[in-house]
Write a protein that holds these residues in place. Structure first.
Motif, mmCIF file in Angstrom:
data_model
loop_
_atom_site.group_PDB
_atom_site.id
_atom_site.type_symbol
_atom_site.label_atom_id
_atom_site.label_comp_id
_atom_site.label_asym_id
_atom_site.label_seq_id
_atom_site.Cartn_x
_atom_site.Cartn_y
_atom_site.Cartn_z
ATOM 1 N N VAL A 10 0.860 -1.176 0.000
ATOM 2 C CA VAL A 10 0.000 0.000 0.000
ATOM 3 C C VAL A 10 0.901 1.232 0.000
ATOM 4 O O VAL A 10 1.942 1.259 0.659
ATOM 5 C CB VAL A 10 -0.963 0.006 1.211
ATOM 6 C CG1 VAL A 10 -0.213 -0.016 2.524
ATOM 7 C CG2 VAL A 10 -1.903 1.213 1.158
ATOM 8 N N ILE A 11 0.524 2.219 -0.800
ATOM 9 C CA ILE A 11 1.291 3.461 -0.917
ATOM 10 C C ILE A 11 0.533 4.569 -0.200
ATOM 11 O O ILE A 11 -0.600 4.903 -0.575
ATOM 12 C CB ILE A 11 1.499 3.851 -2.392
ATOM 13 C CG1 ILE A 11 2.279 2.762 -3.136
ATOM 14 C CG2 ILE A 11 2.222 5.201 -2.490
ATOM 15 C CD1 ILE A 11 2.284 2.951 -4.644
ATOM 16 N N ILE A 40 -2.504 -2.284 -6.110
ATOM 17 C CA ILE A 40 -1.683 -1.568 -5.130
ATOM 18 C C ILE A 40 -2.416 -0.268 -4.775
ATOM 19 O O ILE A 40 -2.419 0.674 -5.562
ATOM 20 C CB ILE A 40 -0.282 -1.237 -5.681
ATOM 21 C CG1 ILE A 40 0.419 -2.503 -6.160
ATOM 22 C CG2 ILE A 40 0.552 -0.517 -4.622
ATOM 23 C CD1 ILE A 40 1.721 -2.236 -6.884
ATOM 24 N N PRO A 41 -3.054 -0.185 -3.613
ATOM 25 C CA PRO A 41 -3.797 1.033 -3.265
ATOM 26 C C PRO A 41 -2.872 2.237 -3.108
ATOM 27 O O PRO A 41 -1.790 2.133 -2.532
ATOM 28 C CB PRO A 41 -4.459 0.676 -1.934
ATOM 29 C CG PRO A 41 -4.442 -0.810 -1.872
ATOM 30 C CD PRO A 41 -3.200 -1.234 -2.598
ATOM 31 N N ARG A 198 -2.516 -10.184 5.000
ATOM 32 C CA ARG A 198 -1.567 -9.965 6.089
ATOM 33 C C ARG A 198 -1.142 -8.493 6.042
ATOM 34 O O ARG A 198 -1.522 -7.761 5.134
ATOM 35 C CB ARG A 198 -0.353 -10.878 5.942
ATOM 36 C CG ARG A 198 0.449 -10.665 4.674
ATOM 37 C CD ARG A 198 1.558 -11.712 4.535
ATOM 38 N NE ARG A 198 2.452 -11.430 3.430
ATOM 39 C CZ ARG A 198 2.200 -11.745 2.156
ATOM 40 N NH1 ARG A 198 1.074 -12.366 1.834
ATOM 41 N NH2 ARG A 198 3.075 -11.452 1.209
ATOM 42 N N ARG A 199 -0.357 -8.088 7.021
ATOM 43 C CA ARG A 199 0.076 -6.689 7.043
ATOM 44 C C ARG A 199 0.793 -6.349 5.746
ATOM 45 O O ARG A 199 1.727 -7.045 5.344
ATOM 46 C CB ARG A 199 1.033 -6.447 8.216
ATOM 47 C CG ARG A 199 1.493 -4.982 8.318
ATOM 48 C CD ARG A 199 2.666 -4.846 9.266
ATOM 49 N NE ARG A 199 3.095 -3.467 9.430
ATOM 50 C CZ ARG A 199 3.921 -2.818 8.604
ATOM 51 N NH1 ARG A 199 4.375 -3.440 7.520
ATOM 52 N NH2 ARG A 199 4.268 -1.565 8.840
ATOM 53 N N PRO A 200 0.375 -5.288 5.080
ATOM 54 C CA PRO A 200 1.013 -4.952 3.804
ATOM 55 C C PRO A 200 2.383 -4.325 3.994
ATOM 56 O O PRO A 200 2.713 -3.808 5.061
ATOM 57 C CB PRO A 200 0.043 -3.939 3.193
ATOM 58 C CG PRO A 200 -0.564 -3.266 4.383
ATOM 59 C CD PRO A 200 -0.710 -4.354 5.416
ATOM 60 N N ARG A 201 3.163 -4.384 2.931
ATOM 61 C CA ARG A 201 4.399 -3.601 2.896
ATOM 62 C C ARG A 201 3.991 -2.155 2.630
ATOM 63 O O ARG A 201 3.261 -1.881 1.680
ATOM 64 C CB ARG A 201 5.329 -4.089 1.806
ATOM 65 C CG ARG A 201 6.683 -3.359 1.813
ATOM 66 C CD ARG A 201 7.593 -3.858 0.741
ATOM 67 N NE ARG A 201 7.815 -5.295 0.858
ATOM 68 C CZ ARG A 201 8.995 -5.880 0.696
ATOM 69 N NH1 ARG A 201 10.053 -5.143 0.426
ATOM 70 N NH2 ARG A 201 9.115 -7.178 0.791
#
Length: 256
Positions: A10-11, A40-41, A198-201
């Protein structure tokens, strides 16, 4: 970052002087749409209001969330084309305005804010169109005041006593609750919005001191040059500000 890892990414991005310049997003706007289409949000984390930010998301054709007014509130997508706006701070815009008016009177400060101006006056002072001025006036918990340079110490002390703080930038000093922070807004957003298994980068891009905690929260960060440059933080430093630097940073980080 490898191509496979971007599917859990996510950005979080600042807008002014980062994704946007005076002409808008330019080619970065098309990149936002492409990246979003890949799953990719792209999440604005901005000082702009919810109304201003949602107008941009609609223009890009994106139905995603946003962190607005420097972490004072979240825009959470509901059904297509609609968002729920949730304030994260105890103090409302009316509370902020009350404290600002009280301090200005006590200290005899000529420090007008967005709430003091009519719509035509706001358009004149800030250079906005009527819809843009109306969106900039639709505030939840922060008030930009016309003031250059450092704020008077007595004013800052009064804000602190009221649980408020001030962020400088260009022609304006923005007063907001001390609890507001872009990084905290991003954390709260990730607790309520679960597009990932899961937790995003987390990738973050910004240009100013109010982006510092957000960039530190990220796994990968880019500090763009701006009017109030960031120092002392470990991040990528693109050569250019605005959309050009934004695109370059994401290319160097391997996201696009």
């Amino acid at each position: 970052m490898t191509a496979s890892s971007t599917h859990n990414t996510v950005i979080f991005t600042d807008l002014d002087h980062t994704l946007l310049d005076a002409r808008g997003a330019g080619p970065a706007g098309a990149a936002v749409r492409r990246v979003s289409a890949r799953g990719i949000p792209v999440v604005p984390a901005t000082s702009k209001t919810a109304a201003e930010t949602l107008a941009l998301l609609r223009g890009w054709g994106i139905h995603g969330p946003a962190v607005v007014e420097n972490g004072s509130a979240l825009c959470l997508p509901t059904r297509p084309g609609h968002w729920r706006v949730r304030r994260l701070t105890r103090q409302s815009y009316a509370d902020v305005r009350y404290s600002v008016r009280r301090l200005r009177r006590a200290l005899d400060l000529d420090m007008p804010g967005f709430g003091d101006w009519s719509l035509p006056e706001l358009m004149h002072h800030v250079g906005l169109t009527p819809p843009q001025a109306l969106a900039a006036r639709t505030r939840l918990a922060s008030e930009p005041l016309r003031w250059r340079g450092a704020a008077p110490p007595a004013f800052l002390a009064g804000l602190d006593a009221a649980g408020l703080t001030a962020i400088g930038g260009g022609r304006f000093l923005t007063v907001l609750p001390r609890s507001a922070d872009k990084a905290d807004g991003a954390r709260e957003l990730l607790r309520h919005w679960h597009p990932f298994r899961r937790r995003p980068r987390i990738v973050a891009l910004g240009d100013a001191p109010n982006d510092r905690n957000l960039l530190a929260f990220a796994d990968l960060a880019a500090c763009l040059p701006g009017p109030n440059p960031l120092t002392g933080i470990d991040c990528l430093h693109p050569a250019h500000a605005g959309p050009e630097g934004w695109l370059d940073a994401l290319k160097q980080l391997g996201v696009i």
